[in-house]
Design a protein around this motif. Structure first.
Motif: not given
Length: 301
Positions: A232-242, A265-269
């Motif tokens: 998930d995203w918190r502002g412009d920082v990605p955070v792992k979910n379950s 290599s990077y996150l799809r978003d």
């Protein structure tokens, strides 16, 4: 004077000689050992690039970070060691990857990637540079997007078997046809939980072509059918979910005039930012070059 000659003196001699011989054995063994080979301070690759090796204990926390050298084909690079994925420089064979932190696209602080937590792994943009004497970068990209000989009927390894979409962010999408993939492998006897027919195991392609119709840029991302990317995203920082796994992209392109193939290599978003990511990877390579020699004319490419 009576001489004492009952054999004991001879036995004492042999005992003394044996003790002395045993004591000298380690010294003799050391004398027979070849001199220890000196540590190689440089390493030269097949294209003639010679780099200074890092020998002895390495300190990833050193600040300011010392410069470390790396070779990409004939090109010698020098970068602060915190740019490297391991934050100490190349591996023993000269291979390496760089790691930048999203969103700044700057290197992590010295030592910050040691015992890398998931949070920092999510923010990592990883860069690799490659060079081949056998194939040009465009040929490698073309081979990557064509059917492999070992699976000529694969429904996901050719443009014609994919779903062509409307242009997205300046790239042409070729989506994997998951219905076709599932039918293909289930028809071969695969079970419904086989990884090959799961969306997480299949990638969509986002492509650009040159004027001759050759693939010049290929971004391979986790299938759009993977609805939950795993973060998930918190502002412009990605955070792992379950959710297990992470939706990522592997972005391959060519640095003009260098015959260097780059993989990012990077996150799809982050796909909409592909131009920024590509420009940053290119700039790091060009700005860190110590030598700019091109391969000699006549070398097979």
């Amino acid at each position: 004077m009576k001489t004492f000659n009952d054999g004991c003196s001879g036995m004492g001699f042999y005992v003394l000689r044996s003790m002395l011989f045993a004591a000298l054995l380690p010294l003799a063994a050391c004398a027979r050992q070849p001199a220890q080979k000196p540590v190689e301070l440089t390493q030269t690759n097949e294209q003639g690039c010679t780099r200074q090796r890092s020998v002895g204990p390495q300190d990833p926390y050193a600040d300011p970070a010392p410069l470390k050298q790396a070779c990409v084909g004939p090109y010698l690079l020098a970068l602060p060691q915190n740019y490297f994925d391991n934050q100490i420089g190349t591996e023993h064979d000269g291979s390496f990857a760089l790691a930048l932190e999203y969103p700044s696209l700057q290197p992590f602080k010295p030592g910050e990637r040691i015992d890398l937590p998931v949070a920092k792994s999510l923010r990592t943009v990883r860069i690799r540079y490659g060079y081949s004497d056998r194939y040009t970068p465009l040929e490698i990209l073309e081979r990557t997007s064509t059917l492999p000989e070992y699976e000529p009927d694969s429904p996901s390894r050719s443009f014609k078997d994919r779903i062509k979409g409307e242009e997205v962010n300046g790239l042409t999408p070729y989506y994997v046809d998951m219905a076709r993939v599932r039918a293909h492998y289930l028809g071969k006897g695969a079970s419904k939980d086989t990884p090959l027919i799961q969306s997480e195991s299949n990638d969509d392609w986002y492509v650009s072509f040159d004027v001759a119709g050759r693939v010049e840029r290929l971004v391979s991302c986790a299938s759009r059918e993977m609805k939950d990317p795993g973060y998930d995203w918190r502002g412009d920082v990605p955070v792992k979910n379950s959710t297990i796994g992470m939706a990522r992209c592997e972005h391959m392109f060519v640095i003009p005039d260098r015959d260097v193939l780059v993989s990012v290599s990077y996150l799809r978003d982050l796909l909409p930012q592909w131009q920024r990511l590509e420009a940053r990877a290119t700039a790091i390579f060009l700005q860190s070059q110590v030598t700019t020699e091109r391969p000699a004319q006549g070398v097979p490419r």
